[in-house]
Scaffold this motif. Sequence first.
Motif: not given
Length: 318
Positions: A1-3, A14-15, A47, A256, A284-285, A287-288, A290
Motif C-alpha cells: 500500500m502506498k501512502y 492510504s492511497s 494496509g 484495480n 486494496t491491490r 494501492g501498490d 504502477s
Amino acid sequence: MKYKKLGQTSMEVSSIVFGGWQAGKESWVGIDDDAQIAAHRAALDAGVTTFDTAEEYGAGHSERILTKALAGERGRIVIATKVSWNNLRRAKVIEACERSLRNLATDRIDLYQIHWPAGSFGSEPVPIEETMGALLELQAQGKIRAIGVSNFNRSQLEAACRVGRVDSLQPCYSLFFRKAADDTLSYCEENGITVLAYSPLAQGLLTGKFGRGHVFAEGDNRADNRLFKGEVFEEALRALDELRPIAAKNGLSLVNLALAWLVAQKNVCAVVGARDAAQAAENTRAGDVSLDVQDLAEMDRIGRVVSDALPPGLMWDW
C-alpha cells in the motif's frame, strides 16, 4: 500500500481509503452488518489505514459500524467523517461533531468534512464563514485535526480556503465521471489539497459486471445513476471493452485498473466501499500498482469519452 500526505498536515492517508457509504445501508440493498465489519477488518489487514464515513450514512450507523469493526485499533487508523448539509450553522456543526465523536468512540476526528455545500438539496443557505468558523473552533479545541470539504466546486472551495486551511476535497471522480473534478483538480494541486475521489468505480460500472438489461433493486441509489442509462451506458460498455486488454496486459482486474489510474495521480486517493471481506481485500491491490505512462494516457482518453457523453451536473438524476 502506498501512502500520501494529507494536505499540509503531518498525517498520512492510504492511497486506497475504505468508504463507509454502503455500511450505512440507506440507499443500498443487501448490506449485512457482519459482512461490513469483516470488510473493514480485511481492509485494515491489507494496509488500508484511512476510513471515511459520515453522519448522514444511515443516521450514524456507518460510524458505529466502523467503531465495532476497528475497536482497539484507534492508534493505527485515520478517521474521516462528515457533517451533513442540514447541520452547517455554528451550533449544529458543534452538536454534529459531538455526536460523531460518540458514534466513533474517540476523542478526536482526524479529518472532518463538510459533506455538501450549504443550500444543497433545499437545505438552508449558510455563509461559509459561519461553518468554517465552527470547524476552526473545533480544530483549536483538538476535537478535529484537519478540515475537508466534499462536493464543492472551485469557487466554493476557494471561498472556504479564504476563511481557513482546507486539507482535502472529496469529489465524485472516476475514469467515467470527471464533471465534478475537472474544475478543481488544478487548484488542489497548486494549494496542497489532497483529493479523496469517491465513487471511483462509478458505482460498480467499472467492474465490468453490469450488462444490458440490468435492473437495480428498489431502494438502490444506482437506479438514478445516469451512467447506467441510454447511450451513455452503451458508450461505457464500449469503453470497458477497450480497457480489458490494458487490464490483462498488467495482470489486473478492471476494478484495480480503474483504481490504479486514480492513485497514480500525485495528490489523489480513491475512496472505495466493499460489501464483504473478499471485495475489500481485492480493492486494496490497487494501492501498490504502477502503470506506465502510455497506459495511463490511453485510459484517460477512453474514460473521458464516457464522461464527455454526460450533460453537466451530478452523476445521479437527483
